[in-house]
Design an enzyme around this catalytic site. Sequence first.
Site, PDB file in Angstrom:
ATOM      1  N   TYR A 157      30.310 -11.838  17.936  1.00  0.00           N
ATOM      2  CA  TYR A 157      30.248 -13.451  17.653  1.00  0.00           C
ATOM      3  C   TYR A 157      31.025 -14.015  18.740  1.00  0.00           C
ATOM      4  CZ  TYR A 157      29.816 -17.722  15.173  1.00  0.00           C
ATOM      5  OH  TYR A 157      29.230 -18.948  14.347  1.00  0.00           O
ATOM      6  N   LYS A 180       4.460  -4.331   3.176  1.00  0.00           N
ATOM      7  CA  LYS A 180       4.002  -4.074   4.775  1.00  0.00           C
ATOM      8  C   LYS A 180       5.229  -3.954   5.606  1.00  0.00           C
ATOM      9  CE  LYS A 180      -0.356  -4.652   4.380  1.00  0.00           C
ATOM     10  NZ  LYS A 180      -1.500  -3.749   4.621  1.00  0.00           N
ATOM     11  N   ASP A 211      -3.412 -10.695   5.362  1.00  0.00           N
ATOM     12  CA  ASP A 211      -4.130 -11.288   4.053  1.00  0.00           C
ATOM     13  C   ASP A 211      -4.354 -12.839   4.409  1.00  0.00           C
ATOM     14  OD1 ASP A 211      -4.169  -8.982   3.199  1.00  0.00           O
ATOM     15  OD2 ASP A 211      -2.589  -9.194   1.539  1.00  0.00           O
ATOM     16  N   ALA A 240     -12.819 -11.221   6.685  1.00  0.00           N
ATOM     17  CA  ALA A 240     -12.024 -10.448   7.781  1.00  0.00           C
ATOM     18  C   ALA A 240     -12.145  -9.071   8.182  1.00  0.00           C
ATOM     19  CB  ALA A 240     -10.612 -10.884   7.700  1.00  0.00           C
ATOM     20  N   ALA A 241     -12.169  -8.407   6.991  1.00  0.00           N
ATOM     21  CA  ALA A 241     -12.214  -6.885   7.076  1.00  0.00           C
ATOM     22  C   ALA A 241     -13.767  -6.270   7.648  1.00  0.00           C
ATOM     23  CB  ALA A 241     -11.964  -6.061   5.901  1.00  0.00           C
ATOM     24  N   ASN A 273      -9.029  -3.462  -2.507  1.00  0.00           N
ATOM     25  CA  ASN A 273      -7.577  -3.287  -3.275  1.00  0.00           C
ATOM     26  C   ASN A 273      -7.042  -4.270  -4.348  1.00  0.00           C
ATOM     27  OD1 ASN A 273      -6.444  -0.704  -1.830  1.00  0.00           O
ATOM     28  ND2 ASN A 273      -6.592  -1.896  -0.097  1.00  0.00           N
ATOM     29  N   ASN A 290      -7.090   3.312   4.658  1.00  0.00           N
ATOM     30  CA  ASN A 290      -6.222   1.994   4.480  1.00  0.00           C
ATOM     31  C   ASN A 290      -5.439   1.699   5.751  1.00  0.00           C
ATOM     32  OD1 ASN A 290      -3.627   0.420   3.712  1.00  0.00           O
ATOM     33  ND2 ASN A 290      -4.566   0.724   1.687  1.00  0.00           N
TER      34      ASN A 290
HETATM   35  N1  LIG Z   1      -8.351  -0.655   2.534  1.00  0.00           N
HETATM   36  C1  LIG Z   1      -7.897  -1.254   3.589  1.00  0.00           C
HETATM   37  O1  LIG Z   1      -7.151  -1.080   4.309  1.00  0.00           O
HETATM   38  C2  LIG Z   1      -8.169  -2.874   3.308  1.00  0.00           C
HETATM   39  C3  LIG Z   1      -8.916  -3.565   2.287  1.00  0.00           C
HETATM   40  N2  LIG Z   1      -9.576  -4.529   2.138  1.00  0.00           N
HETATM   41  C4  LIG Z   1     -10.086  -5.242   1.138  1.00  0.00           C
HETATM   42  O2  LIG Z   1     -10.978  -6.081   1.652  1.00  0.00           O
HETATM   43  C5  LIG Z   1     -11.499  -6.986   0.499  1.00  0.00           C
HETATM   44  C6  LIG Z   1     -11.776  -8.330   1.329  1.00  0.00           C
HETATM   45  O3  LIG Z   1     -10.494  -8.721   2.336  1.00  0.00           O
HETATM   46  P1  LIG Z   1     -10.663  -9.548   3.511  1.00  0.00           P
HETATM   47  O4  LIG Z   1     -11.499  -9.391   4.427  1.00  0.00           O
HETATM   48  O5  LIG Z   1      -9.197  -9.742   4.012  1.00  0.00           O
HETATM   49  O6  LIG Z   1     -10.967 -11.178   2.700  1.00  0.00           O
HETATM   50  P2  LIG Z   1     -11.738 -12.207   2.975  1.00  0.00           P
HETATM   51  O7  LIG Z   1     -11.524 -13.244   2.055  1.00  0.00           O
HETATM   52  O8  LIG Z   1     -11.612 -12.441   4.539  1.00  0.00           O
HETATM   53  O9  LIG Z   1     -13.350 -11.857   2.726  1.00  0.00           O
HETATM   54  C7  LIG Z   1     -13.742 -11.399   1.380  1.00  0.00           C
HETATM   55  C8  LIG Z   1     -15.248 -11.211   1.502  1.00  0.00           C
HETATM   56  O10 LIG Z   1     -15.656 -10.742   0.349  1.00  0.00           O
HETATM   57  C9  LIG Z   1     -16.936 -11.323  -0.336  1.00  0.00           C
HETATM   58  N3  LIG Z   1     -16.702 -11.399  -1.560  1.00  0.00           N
HETATM   59  C10 LIG Z   1     -15.947 -11.392  -2.494  1.00  0.00           C
HETATM   60  N4  LIG Z   1     -16.305 -11.281  -3.799  1.00  0.00           N
HETATM   61  C11 LIG Z   1     -17.650 -10.954  -3.820  1.00  0.00           C
HETATM   62  C12 LIG Z   1     -18.522 -10.823  -4.366  1.00  0.00           C
HETATM   63  N5  LIG Z   1     -18.462 -10.712  -6.037  1.00  0.00           N
HETATM   64  N6  LIG Z   1     -19.923 -10.383  -4.102  1.00  0.00           N
HETATM   65  C13 LIG Z   1     -20.118 -10.274  -2.796  1.00  0.00           C
HETATM   66  N7  LIG Z   1     -19.289 -10.524  -1.869  1.00  0.00           N
HETATM   67  C14 LIG Z   1     -18.030 -10.894  -2.373  1.00  0.00           C
HETATM   68  C15 LIG Z   1     -16.311 -12.748   0.347  1.00  0.00           C
HETATM   69  O11 LIG Z   1     -17.829 -13.401   0.226  1.00  0.00           O
HETATM   70  P3  LIG Z   1     -17.917 -15.004   0.485  1.00  0.00           P
HETATM   71  O12 LIG Z   1     -17.797 -14.810   2.181  1.00  0.00           O
HETATM   72  O13 LIG Z   1     -19.205 -15.517   0.119  1.00  0.00           O
HETATM   73  O14 LIG Z   1     -16.678 -15.797   0.045  1.00  0.00           O
HETATM   74  C16 LIG Z   1     -15.811 -12.431   1.423  1.00  0.00           C
HETATM   75  O15 LIG Z   1     -16.966 -12.486   2.633  1.00  0.00           O
HETATM   76  C17 LIG Z   1     -10.167  -7.008  -0.334  1.00  0.00           C
HETATM   77  O16 LIG Z   1     -10.599  -6.503  -1.488  1.00  0.00           O
HETATM   78  C18 LIG Z   1      -9.223  -6.144   0.495  1.00  0.00           C
HETATM   79  O17 LIG Z   1      -8.203  -5.579  -0.275  1.00  0.00           O
HETATM   80  C19 LIG Z   1      -8.879  -5.778   3.451  1.00  0.00           C
HETATM   81  C20 LIG Z   1      -8.403  -4.981   4.440  1.00  0.00           C
HETATM   82  C21 LIG Z   1      -7.730  -3.635   4.469  1.00  0.00           C
HETATM   83  C1  LIG Z   2      -4.740  -3.054   2.622  1.00  0.00           C
HETATM   84  C2  LIG Z   2      -4.738  -4.385   2.860  1.00  0.00           C
HETATM   85  O1  LIG Z   2      -4.388  -4.908   3.844  1.00  0.00           O
HETATM   86  C3  LIG Z   2      -5.574  -5.003   1.868  1.00  0.00           C
HETATM   87  O2  LIG Z   2      -6.292  -4.522   0.990  1.00  0.00           O
HETATM   88  O3  LIG Z   2      -5.417  -6.419   2.197  1.00  0.00           O
HETATM   89 MG   LIG Z   3      -4.235  -7.051   3.656  1.00  0.00          MG
END
Ligand SMILES: NC(=O)C1=CN([C@@H]2O[C@H](COP(=O)(O)OP(=O)(O)OC[C@H]3O[C@@H](n4cnc5c(N)ncnc54)[C@H](OP(=O)(O)O)[C@@H]3O)[C@@H](O)[C@H]2O)C=CC1
Ligand SMILES: CC(=O)C(=O)O
Ligand SMILES: [Mg+2]
EC number: 1.1.1.40
Length: 413
Positions: free
Chosen positions: A38, A93, A136, A196-197, A285, A316
């Site tokens: 310090y 994370k 997220d 996003a994913a 998830n 994942n």
């Molecule tokens: N295993 C892994 O490593 C990871 C898993 N994930 C999982 O992926 C999922 C999405 O995450 P992320 O992309 O960050 O979130 P976003 O909010 O960016 O996207 C979610 C998407 O899911 C769609 N969705 C949600 N509910 C429904 C439904 N009932 N029917 C059809 N489509 C649906 C949404 O549709 P709309 O555009 O119409 O709103 C949107 O396009 C989460 O469950 C997350 O846990 C994410 C990252 C990593």
């Molecule tokens: C694993 C992860 O990042 C998610 O489900 O959003």
């Molecule tokens: Mg995530």
Amino acid sequence: MSDFRQRALDYHAKPTPGKIRVELSKPADSVNDLALAYSPGVAEPVREIAEDPNAAYQYTAKGNMVAVISNGTAILGLGNLGPLASKPVMEGKALLFKRFANLDAIDIEVKHRTTEEFINTVANIADTFGGINLEDIKAPECFEIEQELIKRCKIPVFHDDQHGTAIVTAAGMLNALEIQGKSIEKAKIVCMGAGAAAVACMELLIKCGAQRERIYMLDRKGVIHTRRDDLTEHKKLFANNTDKRTLDDVMDGADIFVGVSGPDLLPPETLALMAENPIVFACSNPDPEIKPELAHEVRDDLIMATGRSDYPNQVNNVLCFPFIFRGALDVRASAINDEMKVAAVEALRDISKEPVPDEVLSASNSDALSFGKDYIIPKPMDPRLCNRIATAVAKAAIDSGVARVEELPSSYR
Ligand SMILES: NC(=O)C1=CN([C@@H]2O[C@H](COP(=O)(O)OP(=O)(O)OC[C@H]3O[C@@H](n4cnc5c(N)ncnc54)[C@H](OP(=O)(O)O)[C@@H]3O)[C@@H](O)[C@H]2O)C=CC1
Ligand SMILES: CC(=O)C(=O)O
Ligand SMILES: [Mg+2]
């Protein structure tokens, strides 16, 4: 309350609330120690950094420190529950960064009114860190946020839900296709989710050979097709010129289902419509689009993966983000580019095909694991991941010109 729910809450609450803490890396016991740590000693590195910002890598924790930043708008598959509710995931994370890649990570949850306000907040604190892991943040804002921050920051900015997920999905998918005897170029792909994913996973699969016109993406309104007039810029990239409208329509004869949407969205009757030897990545998830037990009841010819630790084939992003940042930070990369992402995919694929160390078997409660339907991708606790992925990524950073050092650190050689 279920036993598991109570154990999860106790894990987070006891004996100390939360999952991370700060520890000192230098002695701070005596007057002499404090004089160095310090006042007055701290003035010396201050002067060095004021003269050359790169000196921060030498005199502060910057080079081993990642910020995990969220606004809580897409917490796992739980939805938009706000910044504070995302804190357990972001601490999680940080735990994974430390446990698997010995990177110090701090979680930052940002409350904001506009996307611009979020971007400004992150850009204004970026120089403090070696890298920024965005987590997220929902689509479509996540795309603008990441692109703008990449432009404004001199350190790697990486939206984990896009690229970490895409890297692991691509590695697992190419391996699964190999096992099922299918080619990515000919595969009919259904992607449930268009956020996003989903967008990042499909873009990377296309870079790996998938045909855009053979991909059917769905959002809450069904199949994304060219006659819809409600599509965002990123959804338009996947608008298929098709008369198919429902999940059942597109799952008929599909080779691949990638779920990155929400829980229980793939009914067993729909899974039954898929082509022979299908591949199902139900990655939502914590609850997948279909439970593996149910999927296996319907199809005995499938390869099944989820995002969870308690089933085989955990697809994942934990298999990627700690190691890609390890490699990027160790060569002081200014960005994480496509070359580094592809290097991570290849390293992950290669490790999957090698004999599994005993410590991984015992940590997985397994007698044997070998490349095949129930082992398409390594386990997160595999000690080979850090060195192999970080080295591949660091080399790719140097070769593609985004590293700020010319050679791999001596610890890599
Ligand atoms: N295993 C892994 O490593 C990871 C898993 N994930 C999982 O992926 C999922 C999405 O995450 P992320 O992309 O960050 O979130 P976003 O909010 O960016 O996207 C979610 C998407 O899911 C769609 N969705 C949600 N509910 C429904 C439904 N009932 N029917 C059809 N489509 C649906 C949404 O549709 P709309 O555009 O119409 O709103 C949107 O396009 C989460 O469950 C997350 O846990 C994410 C990252 C990593
Ligand atoms: C694993 C992860 O990042 C998610 O489900 O959003
Ligand atoms: Mg995530």
